[in-house]
Write a protein that holds these residues in place. Structure first.
Motif, short mmCIF file in Angstrom:
data_model
loop_
_atom_site.label_atom_id
_atom_site.label_comp_id
_atom_site.label_asym_id
_atom_site.label_seq_id
_atom_site.Cartn_x
_atom_site.Cartn_y
_atom_site.Cartn_z
N GLN A 11 2.46 1.93 -3.39
CA GLN A 11 1.49 2.43 -4.36
C GLN A 11 1.07 3.87 -4.05
OE1 GLN A 11 -1.78 -0.32 -4.61
NE2 GLN A 11 -0.47 -2.08 -5.05
N ASN A 12 0.88 4.14 -2.76
CA ASN A 12 0.39 5.45 -2.35
C ASN A 12 1.43 6.55 -2.52
OD1 ASN A 12 -1.65 7.16 -1.11
ND2 ASN A 12 -0.29 7.22 0.67
N THR A 13 2.68 6.22 -2.21
CA THR A 13 3.74 7.24 -2.28
C THR A 13 4.53 7.18 -3.58
OG1 THR A 13 5.37 5.78 -1.23
CG2 THR A 13 4.01 7.15 0.22
N GLN A 14 4.38 6.09 -4.33
CA GLN A 14 5.16 5.87 -5.54
C GLN A 14 6.66 5.89 -5.23
OE1 GLN A 14 3.88 5.17 -8.95
NE2 GLN A 14 2.39 4.56 -7.37
N SER A 18 1.77 9.76 6.14
CA SER A 18 1.40 8.39 5.81
C SER A 18 1.99 7.41 6.82
CB SER A 18 1.89 8.02 4.40
OG SER A 18 1.25 8.80 3.42
N THR A 45 9.50 1.02 -0.52
CA THR A 45 9.17 0.94 0.91
C THR A 45 9.71 -0.35 1.51
OG1 THR A 45 7.04 -0.12 0.47
CG2 THR A 45 7.07 2.28 0.60
N LYS A 97 3.77 14.53 3.09
CA LYS A 97 2.90 13.41 2.73
C LYS A 97 3.46 12.10 3.27
CE LYS A 97 0.96 10.90 -1.22
NZ LYS A 97 0.87 10.82 -2.69
N TYR A 118 0.83 -1.21 0.00
CA TYR A 118 0.00 0.00 0.00
C TYR A 118 0.87 1.26 0.00
CZ TYR A 118 -2.73 3.84 1.91
OH TYR A 118 -3.29 5.07 2.12
N LEU A 119 1.88 1.26 0.84
CA LEU A 119 2.75 2.43 0.92
C LEU A 119 3.46 2.70 -0.41
CD1 LEU A 119 4.55 2.34 4.39
CD2 LEU A 119 3.01 4.10 3.51
#
Length: 357
Positions: A115-118, A329, A121, A325, A112-113
């Protein structure tokens, strides 16, 4: 055992339990009070007669009380073993369920991280990072070996065989046990610094090498060679021109996929979090504890599950990343992760008993 129905088993268990405690023959009135069965005394007496006829109990004299026979004891012990085995299996199943739950949660979070931050991780599974010594026990095995047993909080146990050049007599072993326990009891590995080590070794004199072996065993209780680290989004780094250069990208990917380098990063992060008292850390360029990752920034959050059990979430990206951001997150996910995994305690690994044969 199959010849006994549920009622007979309960009555037989009460007879044996009561007799083991009192040493006196057990009568129907005692059984009616203890068994929790809605049965008349007459019914209980009938069941006792059946059990006596089947050879599980006997009457030592003319009184109405009964005591277990060898067959009755055998039933009791076998039944007890079955119950203990069942409890062990239930605990093992619970541990497996917790482990599977944890892995799924961590894998979802890291994905998820990314994808969310591009951004790339990383997240580490929780491990013990601050555990206190409960006691140390040195015991003779033979003339050339002693066994060191270290027990930490949470009953995490480590055994280690220590070779000795000359046999240790009981008095010397007792003194070493007293020295180790009076000095180490209640300390964490972080508390055991060089000065303390030298002090203990000085007091141990010619047996200082044994102290070193024991301290290695203490350190091993929080060193997890199988530390689980999950990563995602490594190729996101190519989206940033300043990091897409083939040599830089190659170096980064090599470090990102190297478990030892990531473990070094996590250890440094958790040490900084402990010193600074904050769960969020930001490493920019040369501040990065991992070599060949100096062209990036790393933002991390340390999540805690109590009792010194913690892990780390990290996001890696260019120095021009959106820090607000990313930090928001991480802070949000840290809170959610602690709430998700801080239910039933996650059982940490312990070494199996040492086979000294």
């Amino acid at each position: 055992m199959d010849e006994l129905d549920g009622r007979k088993k309960k009555i037989l268990n009460v007879i044996i339990d009561t007799y083991l405690k009192s040493g006196e023959p057990v009568g129907s009135r005692t059984i009616s009070k203890a068994a929790g069965l809605d049965l008349s005394s007459a019914t209980i007496r009938n069941e006792m007669s059946d059990l006596e006829e089947m050879g599980y109990i006997e009457s030592p004299h003319t009184s109405a009380g009964r005591i277990p026979t060898d067959k009755g004891y055998r039933f009791y012990v076998d039944h007890l073993i079955q119950d203990r085995d069942k409890q062990v299996m239930e605990v093992k199943d619970l541990m497996v369920q917790q482990t599977e739950k944890m892995e799924k949660v961590l894998q979802k979070i890291v994905s998820y991280l990314a994808q969310n931050t591009q951004l790339p991780t990383v997240i580490s599974a929780p491990s013990i990072t601050k555990n206190r010594v409960k006691f140390v026990q040195l015991s003779h095995v033979d003339e050339n070996h002693i066994l060191s047993v270290v027990v930490m909080d949470g009953n995490v146990v480590r055994n280690k065989m220590i070779s000795v050049e000359e046999p240790l007599d009981n008095e010397k072993l007792l003194k070493l046990n007293m020295l180790l326990n009076t000095t180490l009891n209640g300390l964490t590995v972080q508390d055991i610094n060089l000065g303390l080590i030298q002090q203990i070794k000085g007091q141990a004199g010619e047996d200082s090498a044994i102290i070193g072996e024991v301290l290695d065993t203490v350190a091993a209780t929080i060193t997890d060679d199988d530390l689980e680290i999950y990563t995602s989004g490594a190729t996101n780094i190519f989206k940033y021109p300043e990091l897409a250069d083939s040599s830089k990208a190659s170096e980064f990917l090599e470090k990102f996929e190297d478990k030892e380098d990531l473990a070094t990063l996590i250890a440094e992060v958790e040490e900084d979090a402990l010193e600074k008292g904050t769960g969020l850390q930001v490493y920019i360029g040369d501040e990065n504890p991992v070599k060949n990752m100096k062209d990036v920034s790393v933002v991390t959050a340390t999540y805690e599950l109590g009792d010194g059990i913690k892990g780390t979430i990290g996001i890696i990206g260019p120095k021009r990343m959106d820090y607000v951001k990313v930090m928001d997150s991480l802070a949000s996910l840290k809170s959610k992760l602690e709430g998700t995994l801080a239910g039933p305690k996650i059982s940490m690994k312990t070494e199996p008993p040492l086979d000294t044969e």
